[in-house]
Scaffold this motif. Structure first.
Motif, short mmCIF file in Angstrom:
data_model
loop_
_atom_site.label_atom_id
_atom_site.label_comp_id
_atom_site.label_asym_id
_atom_site.label_seq_id
_atom_site.Cartn_x
_atom_site.Cartn_y
_atom_site.Cartn_z
N PHE A 37 0.83 -1.22 0.00
CA PHE A 37 0.00 0.00 0.00
C PHE A 37 0.86 1.26 0.00
CE2 PHE A 37 -2.26 3.37 2.27
CZ PHE A 37 -3.49 3.39 1.64
N PHE A 38 1.88 1.30 0.83
CA PHE A 38 2.68 2.51 0.99
C PHE A 38 3.66 2.70 -0.16
CE2 PHE A 38 1.03 1.37 5.12
CZ PHE A 38 0.41 2.55 5.46
N GLU A 39 4.12 1.62 -0.74
CA GLU A 39 5.00 1.74 -1.91
C GLU A 39 4.22 2.20 -3.14
OE1 GLU A 39 7.17 -1.89 -2.40
OE2 GLU A 39 8.23 -1.64 -0.50
N LEU A 40 2.91 2.03 -3.12
CA LEU A 40 2.05 2.49 -4.22
C LEU A 40 1.68 3.96 -4.08
CD1 LEU A 40 -0.35 -0.58 -4.48
CD2 LEU A 40 1.34 0.14 -6.20
N GLY A 41 2.18 4.60 -3.04
CA GLY A 41 1.87 6.01 -2.84
C GLY A 41 0.94 6.27 -1.67
N GLY A 42 0.55 5.23 -0.96
CA GLY A 42 -0.33 5.40 0.18
C GLY A 42 0.37 6.13 1.32
N HIS A 43 -0.41 6.81 2.11
CA HIS A 43 0.11 7.51 3.29
C HIS A 43 -0.90 7.33 4.42
CE1 HIS A 43 -2.81 10.46 1.97
NE2 HIS A 43 -2.17 10.52 0.81
N SER A 44 -0.61 7.93 5.55
CA SER A 44 -1.45 7.68 6.73
C SER A 44 -2.89 8.12 6.52
CB SER A 44 -0.85 8.34 7.97
OG SER A 44 -0.71 9.73 7.77
N LEU A 45 -3.11 9.23 5.85
CA LEU A 45 -4.48 9.69 5.61
C LEU A 45 -5.21 8.71 4.69
CD1 LEU A 45 -6.65 11.79 6.06
CD2 LEU A 45 -5.71 13.10 4.15
N GLY A 46 -4.52 8.23 3.66
CA GLY A 46 -5.11 7.23 2.77
C GLY A 46 -5.41 5.93 3.50
N ALA A 47 -4.51 5.55 4.39
CA ALA A 47 -4.73 4.34 5.17
C ALA A 47 -5.95 4.49 6.08
CB ALA A 47 -3.48 4.01 5.98
N MET A 48 -6.12 5.69 6.63
CA MET A 48 -7.30 5.94 7.47
C MET A 48 -8.57 5.82 6.65
SD MET A 48 -5.98 9.10 9.89
CE MET A 48 -7.63 9.49 10.40
N ARG A 49 -8.55 6.38 5.45
CA ARG A 49 -9.73 6.31 4.57
C ARG A 49 -10.01 4.85 4.20
NH1 ARG A 49 -8.63 9.50 -0.39
NH2 ARG A 49 -10.66 8.69 -0.98
N ALA A 50 -8.97 4.10 3.87
CA ALA A 50 -9.15 2.69 3.50
C ALA A 50 -9.69 1.88 4.67
CB ALA A 50 -7.83 2.10 3.01
N LEU A 58 -17.28 -4.14 5.25
CA LEU A 58 -17.16 -5.52 5.74
C LEU A 58 -17.87 -5.73 7.07
CD1 LEU A 58 -13.37 -6.05 4.91
CD2 LEU A 58 -15.37 -6.72 3.54
N GLY A 59 -18.34 -4.66 7.66
CA GLY A 59 -19.04 -4.79 8.93
C GLY A 59 -18.12 -5.15 10.08
N CYS A 60 -16.93 -4.56 10.07
CA CYS A 60 -15.98 -4.82 11.16
C CYS A 60 -15.27 -3.51 11.52
CB CYS A 60 -14.97 -5.89 10.75
SG CYS A 60 -13.90 -5.42 9.38
N ASP A 61 -14.51 -3.56 12.57
CA ASP A 61 -13.78 -2.40 13.04
C ASP A 61 -12.31 -2.57 12.67
OD1 ASP A 61 -13.07 -0.08 14.31
OD2 ASP A 61 -13.04 -0.99 16.29
N LEU A 62 -11.90 -1.96 11.58
CA LEU A 62 -10.50 -2.05 11.17
C LEU A 62 -9.76 -0.81 11.64
CD1 LEU A 62 -10.55 -3.28 7.47
CD2 LEU A 62 -9.89 -4.55 9.49
N SER A 63 -8.71 -1.01 12.40
CA SER A 63 -7.93 0.12 12.88
C SER A 63 -6.88 0.52 11.84
CB SER A 63 -7.26 -0.23 14.20
OG SER A 63 -6.23 -1.17 13.98
N LEU A 64 -6.37 1.71 11.98
CA LEU A 64 -5.29 2.18 11.12
C LEU A 64 -4.08 1.26 11.23
CD1 LEU A 64 -4.10 4.35 9.26
CD2 LEU A 64 -3.55 5.67 11.32
N ARG A 65 -3.85 0.78 12.43
CA ARG A 65 -2.70 -0.11 12.67
C ARG A 65 -2.77 -1.37 11.80
NH1 ARG A 65 -2.08 -2.47 18.52
NH2 ARG A 65 -3.31 -4.13 17.64
N VAL A 66 -3.96 -1.86 11.54
CA VAL A 66 -4.12 -3.06 10.71
C VAL A 66 -3.56 -2.83 9.31
CG1 VAL A 66 -5.81 -4.63 9.67
CG2 VAL A 66 -6.08 -3.88 12.03
N ILE A 67 -3.82 -1.66 8.76
CA ILE A 67 -3.30 -1.34 7.42
C ILE A 67 -1.77 -1.25 7.46
CG2 ILE A 67 -3.30 0.32 5.51
CD1 ILE A 67 -6.03 -0.99 5.85
#
Length: 87
Positions: A37-50, A58-67
Motif C-alpha cells: 500500500f505505501f509503496e504504491l503512494g499510500g500515506h497515513s491519511l489514505g490508510a485511514m480512509r481505506a 465488511l461490517g468490522c472495526d479495522l484500525s489504522l494499525r491493521v493497514i
C-alpha cells in the motif's frame, strides 16, 4: 469481527473488495494483491480512509494499525479471515 461477519464474504470477494477500496483511495486503475500500500503512494491519511471504508463495507472495526501491519491486499485479507484483526 464476529464469525458471522467474517463468513459473510468469500476470499475472492474479500480480495476484490479490498482491491476496489485501495484502488479508489490510491487513484490507481490496477493493483496486484502483493503490492505494498505505501509503496504504491499510500500515506497515513489514505490508510485511514481505506480502514474506514473497509470497516463499513465488511461490517468490522479495522484500525489504522491493521493497514500498517498488513500492507498488501493478500496480507490484509488473511488477517481479516483469520480473525487476526485487532480492534
Amino acid at each position: 469481527m464476529s464469525v458471522a461477519d467474517k463468513d459473510r464474504f468469500s476470499r475472492p470477494e474479500l480480495l476484490a473488495r479490498i482491491t476496489e477500496v485501495w484502488a479508489d483511495v490510491l487513484s490507481l486503475d490496477r493493483i496486484e494483491p502483493d503490492q505494498d500500500f505505501f509503496e504504491l503512494g499510500g500515506h497515513s491519511l489514505g490508510a485511514m480512509r481505506a480502514a474506514s471504508r473497509l470497516g463499513d463495507e465488511l461490517g468490522c472495526d479495522l484500525s489504522l494499525r491493521v493497514i500498517f501491519e498488513h500492507r498488501t491486499i493478500t496480507a490484509l485479507a488473511a488477517a481479516i479471515t483469520n480473525d487476526g484483526v485487532p480492534k
